[in-house]
Design a protein around this motif. Structure first.
Motif, PDB file in Angstrom:
ATOM      1  N   SER A  12       0.860  -1.187   0.000  1.00 40.64           N
ATOM      2  CA  SER A  12       0.000   0.000   0.000  1.00 40.64           C
ATOM      3  C   SER A  12       0.894   1.235   0.000  1.00 40.64           C
ATOM      4  N   ASP A  39      -6.530  -1.776   2.376  1.00 39.52           N
ATOM      5  CA  ASP A  39      -7.488  -2.399   1.468  1.00 39.52           C
ATOM      6  C   ASP A  39      -6.882  -3.507   0.609  1.00 39.52           C
ATOM      7  N   THR A  40      -5.888  -4.201   1.129  1.00 40.06           N
ATOM      8  CA  THR A  40      -5.266  -5.273   0.353  1.00 40.06           C
ATOM      9  C   THR A  40      -4.598  -6.303   1.256  1.00 40.06           C
ATOM     10  N   THR A  41      -4.521  -7.525   0.732  1.00 40.00           N
ATOM     11  CA  THR A  41      -3.769  -8.605   1.387  1.00 40.00           C
ATOM     12  C   THR A  41      -2.560  -9.000   0.551  1.00 40.00           C
ATOM     13  N   ALA A  42      -2.192  -8.161  -0.421  1.00 43.46           N
ATOM     14  CA  ALA A  42      -1.181  -8.529  -1.407  1.00 43.46           C
ATOM     15  C   ALA A  42       0.185  -8.820  -0.810  1.00 43.46           C
ATOM     16  N   ALA A  61      -5.338  -6.099   7.420  1.00 43.30           N
ATOM     17  CA  ALA A  61      -5.525  -5.023   6.447  1.00 43.30           C
ATOM     18  C   ALA A  61      -6.154  -3.848   7.171  1.00 43.30           C
ATOM     19  N   LEU A  94     -12.779  -5.040  -1.195  1.00 43.86           N
ATOM     20  CA  LEU A  94     -11.373  -4.620  -1.291  1.00 43.86           C
ATOM     21  C   LEU A  94     -11.013  -4.268  -2.726  1.00 43.86           C
ATOM     22  N   VAL A  95     -11.473  -5.056  -3.673  1.00 45.08           N
ATOM     23  CA  VAL A  95     -11.217  -4.773  -5.089  1.00 45.08           C
ATOM     24  C   VAL A  95     -11.856  -3.450  -5.480  1.00 45.08           C
ATOM     25  N   ARG A  98      -9.773  -0.527  -4.026  1.00 48.64           N
ATOM     26  CA  ARG A  98      -8.498  -0.328  -4.708  1.00 48.64           C
ATOM     27  C   ARG A  98      -8.707   0.330  -6.075  1.00 48.64           C
ATOM     28  N   THR A 132      -1.412  -0.832  -3.559  1.00 51.68           N
ATOM     29  CA  THR A 132      -2.551   0.072  -3.513  1.00 51.68           C
ATOM     30  C   THR A 132      -2.077   1.517  -3.606  1.00 51.68           C
TER      31      THR A 132
END
Length: 284
Positions: A12, A39-42, A61, A94-95, A98, A132
């Motif tokens: 992020s 807003d991500t788990t990447a 997150a 979340l998608v 983003r 993000t």
């Protein structure tokens, strides 16, 4: 145990990669660190793969949320811990958020361009390094051009704090708590008294969130005064909420270091026993 439950990576708006964040946690002498990118788990997988023996990762997150009162809405952030990253309704939100951040960044670049500032969308995306997109990435572009000296200065009202700031998509606060709980996670209200970030939630609103399933509230934070921290602890006692503390680390985008504020081990154990969507990961 030293436990920091709020940190960001390049997934992020932090400046450390997930792997570098883990290295920084070791250097800071932490036993537990939570990765809570916006807003991500990447970053979860890379951070877990980099864990050394003795360090535990709490996957999480920070959700962009909004409380809608009778007269106006207030932006807030919700820390979600140990939720199922495959829970489809939460993944869809979340998608959506983003995508909204991407669109907002493009519109903010257009505003800057209209005033003769030659920031570009590809540059901002490059600063985001595939993560993000957020205002800190635009801030770094302004620093590069010498228009501001620091990322913090870029958040002044005449820059990204007001003049060139646009709204982004949020999740209704009650819907966010419900989604986190349905995904087996635990929801904690982040920096609730950070008035430098905007309007703060009234205590009555926090009581409503507590009744809706909020698990905890962040008291010890760099943007809280001692009086703020005492107020949050008192409110938590009244509402039966757990109290957390954390650095909200962003690498060089902020001056605070990992472990500047920490969470009581008993609260951490309660968190682990409560959440069912995901488990902490400990290095082998």
């Amino acid at each position: 145990m030293r436990i920091d439950l709020h940190a960001h990576s390049t997934a992020s708006d932090g400046t450390d990669s997930p792997e570098a964040l883990i290295e920084a946690a070791v250097t800071a002498g932490l036993d537990v660190v939570a990765l809570t990118d916006h807003d991500t788990t990447a970053g979860w997988e890379a951070a877990a793969a980099a864990l050394p023996a003795g360090l535990t990762l709490v996957p999480g997150a920070e959700l962009s949320s909004r409380w809608y009162g009778a007269e106006s809405a207030i932006e807030m952030h919700l820390l979600a811990y140990l939720f199922d990253p495959g829970h489809e309704p939460l993944v869809a939100e979340l998608v959506r958020m983003r995508r909204s951040r991407e669109e907002r960044a493009e519109s903010m670049v257009a505003l800057l361009n209209a005033d003769g500032i030659d920031v570009t969308v590809p540059e901002v995306r490059a600063y985001a390094a595939g993560g993000t997109v957020g205002r800190p990435h635009l801030a770094r572009a302004l620093v590069r051009r010498g228009l501001v000296a620091t990322v913090d200065e870029a958040f002044a009202p005449e820059w990204l704090g007001r003049r060139y700031r646009l709204a982004k998509a949020d999740i209704d606060a009650f819907a966010a708590i419900r989604l986190v709980n349905e995904a087996g996670g635990a929801a904690v209200l982040a920096h609730p008294r950070a008035s430098s970030r905007g309007r703060i939630l009234p205590d009555a609103a926090i009581a409503g969130l507590s009744a809706a399933g909020l698990w905890g509230i962040e008291a010890d934070h760099m943007n809280h005064t001692e009086a703020d921290r005492a107020h949050v602890r008192s409110l938590a006692r009244d509402l039966g909420l757990r109290v957390t503390g954390a650095s909200d680390y962003h690498g060089t985008n902020k001056t605070v270091g990992l472990g500047a504020f920490t969470t009581d081990p008993a609260v951490y154990e309660d968190l682990v026993s409560t959440a069912t969507g995901a488990a902490p990961v400990t290095g082998a």
